[in-house]
Design a protein around this motif. Structure first.
Motif, short mmCIF file in Angstrom:
data_model
loop_
_atom_site.label_atom_id
_atom_site.label_comp_id
_atom_site.label_asym_id
_atom_site.label_seq_id
_atom_site.Cartn_x
_atom_site.Cartn_y
_atom_site.Cartn_z
N ARG A 1 1.06 -1.26 -0.01
CA ARG A 1 -0.14 0.04 0.00
C ARG A 1 0.81 1.07 -0.06
NH1 ARG A 1 -3.70 -2.35 4.69
NH2 ARG A 1 -4.91 -3.72 3.44
N ASP A 2 1.09 2.10 -1.19
CA ASP A 2 1.60 3.00 -1.24
C ASP A 2 0.94 4.42 -0.51
OD1 ASP A 2 3.56 1.60 -2.57
OD2 ASP A 2 3.05 2.27 -4.48
N ARG B 1 5.57 10.71 -8.37
CA ARG B 1 6.61 11.08 -9.39
C ARG B 1 7.74 10.10 -9.93
NH1 ARG B 1 11.11 13.84 -10.27
NH2 ARG B 1 11.52 14.19 -8.22
N VAL B 2 8.41 9.67 -8.62
CA VAL B 2 9.67 8.84 -8.75
C VAL B 2 9.52 7.38 -8.84
CG1 VAL B 2 11.07 10.83 -7.59
CG2 VAL B 2 10.13 8.99 -6.25
N GLY B 3 8.01 6.95 -8.36
CA GLY B 3 7.80 5.47 -8.36
C GLY B 3 8.13 4.96 -7.23
N ALA B 4 8.23 5.67 -6.12
CA ALA B 4 8.79 5.05 -4.70
C ALA B 4 7.53 4.15 -4.00
CB ALA B 4 9.11 5.92 -4.00
N SER B 5 7.81 3.10 -3.73
CA SER B 5 6.80 2.39 -2.96
C SER B 5 6.76 2.84 -1.35
CB SER B 5 7.10 0.79 -2.95
OG SER B 5 8.26 0.55 -2.20
N SER C 1 9.02 3.74 4.08
CA SER C 1 9.12 3.33 5.48
C SER C 1 10.63 2.85 5.74
CB SER C 1 8.15 1.93 5.80
OG SER C 1 6.93 2.60 5.46
N ALA C 2 11.37 2.28 4.87
CA ALA C 2 12.72 1.77 5.08
C ALA C 2 13.57 3.05 5.20
CB ALA C 2 13.20 1.01 4.15
N LEU C 3 13.50 4.11 4.41
CA LEU C 3 14.07 5.23 4.74
C LEU C 3 13.82 5.99 5.85
CD1 LEU C 3 13.69 6.79 0.80
CD2 LEU C 3 15.82 6.11 2.12
#
Length: 224
Positions: free
Chosen positions: A127-128, A176-180, A185-187
């Protein structure tokens, strides 16, 4: 594939049977993920069973003042020639430590192809933050905050508005950057020691949005 079977029926059969587990591990973000290669390996036997051929291609497109890799994934009915395709974009990082330009482009290509494959074969990683469910939850949280402000007037309304804007900016940047959501969450854990973006302060949310592309690029270099 039986003669006369519509390509969408064949694709639906592939989607129903496809299982692509997350066999890769990112040591930087400490999470499991699936690569484009994992998806391709899992889907090949199903494509053969249903008489479909898989084709992938890349184009370099200029949007604004930045170049993007546009990956297109297509399945073709080997009997009728009918086809269905999806595309996804990945922007090359402005700088990528330890990688030459061809490697940067290759990484963006792999990333774009993965998300094009996800779209074509109905693979939902997680779930993004830009999904409707997340938006509803954010709206509910904001409504609760407004209710509290009405009951106990304070000077926090400005801060709440700034936080809402920061969350919206992060959601847009992720899209925009296609990040999940999993990657974000990891970041949050690596950069701020927090479980997810909801635990970040307004300043941290803004910092995450501003640096998301570069930090995602770091993760990709660590195994993405």
């Amino acid at each position: 594939m039986a003669e006369g079977k519509p390509i969408f029926a064949a694709l639906m059969a592939v989607q129903a049977e496809l299982k692509a587990p997350k066999n890769q591990h990112n040591s930087f973000g400490k999470y499991d993920y699936r690569s484009a290669e994992d998806i391709i390996e899992a889907v090949k036997p199903l494509l053969k069973e249903n008489g479909l051929f898989l084709n992938m291609s890349d184009d370099i497109v200029l949007i604004g003042d930045r170049y993007y890799v546009k990956a297109t994934v297509k399945v073709v009915d080997v009997v009728t020639g009918e086809s269905v395709q999806t595309s996804a974009l990945a922007r090359e990082a402005a700088q990528k430590k330890g990688m030459d330009e061809s490697q940067v482009t290759g990484t963006a290509s792999s990333y774009a192809r993965k998300y094009a494959l996800n779209g074509l074969f109905a693979i939902d990683d997680n779930r993004d933050a830009d999904t409707d469910e997340y938006a509803r939850q954010a709206s509910q949280n904001a409504a609760g905050a407004r209710s509290q402000r009405n009951a106990y007037p304070s000077k926090g309304s400005t801060n709440d508005e700034l936080r809402s804007k920061a969350m919206h900016a992060l959601s847009k940047e992720m899209q925009r950057v296609g990040a999940s959501g999993e990657e974000v969450s990891a970041l949050c854990g690596v950069k701020f020691g927090k479980t997810n973006s909801r635990d970040l302060s307004t300043g941290e949310l803004s910092k995450l949005a501003a640096n998301l592309e570069a930090w995602i690029a770091e993760q990709m270099g660590g195994g993405k």
